[in-house]
Write a protein that holds these residues in place. Sequence first.
Motif, mmCIF file in Angstrom:
data_model
loop_
_atom_site.group_PDB
_atom_site.id
_atom_site.type_symbol
_atom_site.label_atom_id
_atom_site.label_comp_id
_atom_site.label_asym_id
_atom_site.label_seq_id
_atom_site.Cartn_x
_atom_site.Cartn_y
_atom_site.Cartn_z
ATOM 1 N N ALA A 119 62.162 62.632 33.383
ATOM 2 C CA ALA A 119 61.212 62.031 34.332
ATOM 3 C C ALA A 119 59.881 62.738 34.130
ATOM 4 O O ALA A 119 59.829 63.966 34.057
ATOM 5 N N LYS A 120 58.823 61.965 34.018
ATOM 6 C CA LYS A 120 57.494 62.530 33.768
ATOM 7 C C LYS A 120 56.840 62.963 35.086
ATOM 8 O O LYS A 120 56.812 62.214 36.052
ATOM 9 N N VAL A 121 56.333 64.187 35.087
ATOM 10 C CA VAL A 121 55.588 64.713 36.232
ATOM 11 C C VAL A 121 54.120 64.387 35.992
ATOM 12 O O VAL A 121 53.580 64.664 34.918
ATOM 13 N N ASP A 122 53.486 63.801 36.996
ATOM 14 C CA ASP A 122 52.104 63.357 36.866
ATOM 15 C C ASP A 122 51.143 64.540 37.019
ATOM 16 O O ASP A 122 51.063 65.154 38.090
ATOM 17 N N VAL A 123 50.441 64.870 35.929
ATOM 18 C CA VAL A 123 49.401 65.904 35.946
ATOM 19 C C VAL A 123 48.175 65.290 35.247
ATOM 20 O O VAL A 123 47.826 65.660 34.130
ATOM 21 N N PRO A 124 47.512 64.327 35.916
ATOM 22 C CA PRO A 124 46.432 63.592 35.256
ATOM 23 C C PRO A 124 45.235 64.454 34.889
ATOM 24 O O PRO A 124 44.489 64.109 33.980
ATOM 25 N N GLU A 125 45.065 65.589 35.569
ATOM 26 C CA GLU A 125 43.916 66.443 35.270
ATOM 27 C C GLU A 125 44.129 67.273 34.008
ATOM 28 O O GLU A 125 43.238 68.015 33.599
ATOM 29 N N ASP A 126 45.287 67.145 33.379
ATOM 30 C CA ASP A 126 45.586 67.919 32.175
ATOM 31 C C ASP A 126 46.325 67.034 31.169
ATOM 32 O O ASP A 126 47.516 67.242 30.892
ATOM 33 N N PHE A 129 48.852 68.002 28.025
ATOM 34 C CA PHE A 129 50.184 68.580 28.186
ATOM 35 C C PHE A 129 51.138 67.562 28.773
ATOM 36 O O PHE A 129 50.732 66.688 29.529
ATOM 37 N N LYS A 130 52.420 67.723 28.465
ATOM 38 C CA LYS A 130 53.472 66.925 29.092
ATOM 39 C C LYS A 130 54.272 67.860 29.982
ATOM 40 O O LYS A 130 54.669 68.946 29.567
ATOM 41 N N VAL A 131 54.504 67.422 31.211
ATOM 42 C CA VAL A 131 55.410 68.132 32.107
ATOM 43 C C VAL A 131 56.536 67.153 32.403
ATOM 44 O O VAL A 131 56.297 66.058 32.923
ATOM 45 N N LEU A 132 57.739 67.550 32.037
ATOM 46 C CA LEU A 132 58.905 66.685 32.190
ATOM 47 C C LEU A 132 59.997 67.383 32.966
ATOM 48 O O LEU A 132 60.193 68.598 32.819
ATOM 49 N N LEU A 133 60.720 66.607 33.769
ATOM 50 C CA LEU A 133 61.983 67.068 34.315
ATOM 51 C C LEU A 133 63.056 66.536 33.380
ATOM 52 O O LEU A 133 63.003 65.377 32.957
ATOM 53 N N LEU A 134 64.001 67.377 33.044
ATOM 54 C CA LEU A 134 65.117 66.958 32.206
ATOM 55 C C LEU A 134 66.397 67.058 33.011
ATOM 56 O O LEU A 134 66.609 68.026 33.738
ATOM 57 N N LYS A 135 67.242 66.058 32.882
ATOM 58 C CA LYS A 135 68.573 66.073 33.483
ATOM 59 C C LYS A 135 69.543 65.873 32.333
ATOM 60 O O LYS A 135 69.579 64.807 31.713
ATOM 61 N N ILE A 136 70.277 66.934 32.035
ATOM 62 C CA ILE A 136 71.149 66.916 30.865
ATOM 63 C C ILE A 136 72.563 67.251 31.325
ATOM 64 O O ILE A 136 72.786 68.286 31.962
#
Length: 179
Positions: A119-126, A129-136
């Motif tokens: 799931a992508k975490v919204d960090v529009p000011e940056d 970079f990608k900030v992701l939550l991973l569920k494995i």
Amino acid sequence: MSITHTASEELLLAHAAGRLSAAPALVLDSHIAMSSDSARRFRHFEQLGGALIDEQPMAEISPDLFDRMLSRIDEPAPDAVMAALPQHDGLRIGVKLPPPLAERRIGKWRLMGPGMYFAKVDVPEDPDFKVLLLKIGAGRMLPQHGHDGTELTLVLKGRFGDEQASYGPGDLEEEDCQS
């Protein structure tokens, strides 16, 4: 919760000095919210920075600055709109998100592979970079993949391991992925 992998001195110092962009700062702030040790060390670096600033000579300011500020006191304040905190109920993470992360919009879970979602975490000011939550799922391994730069991994729930160590809730893994 026993956190064994905390933020490095270099990373905490860079953050205290304001040298991290929004995305890495978000991950680190989330870790700091979970780790009393990293929080204590981060506050120490902020205090050191404050002491260094206090030792600097005073800067020259415009002689009419105070009068200009007083003249603005009666100006109407801009309309402030309080944005509601995002709801993350649909994510079904099974853990309370640290406050810095809970304040962000997070997209829906998307299939990454068998038993793996992101799931992508919204960090529009940056946007760099990608900030992701991973569920494995248990016993699953991420496919081989590469990165450029530094990768920060914060465990919110469960455990994972690599060649170096095992990581649990609150642990932060820092990896320099420079090619």
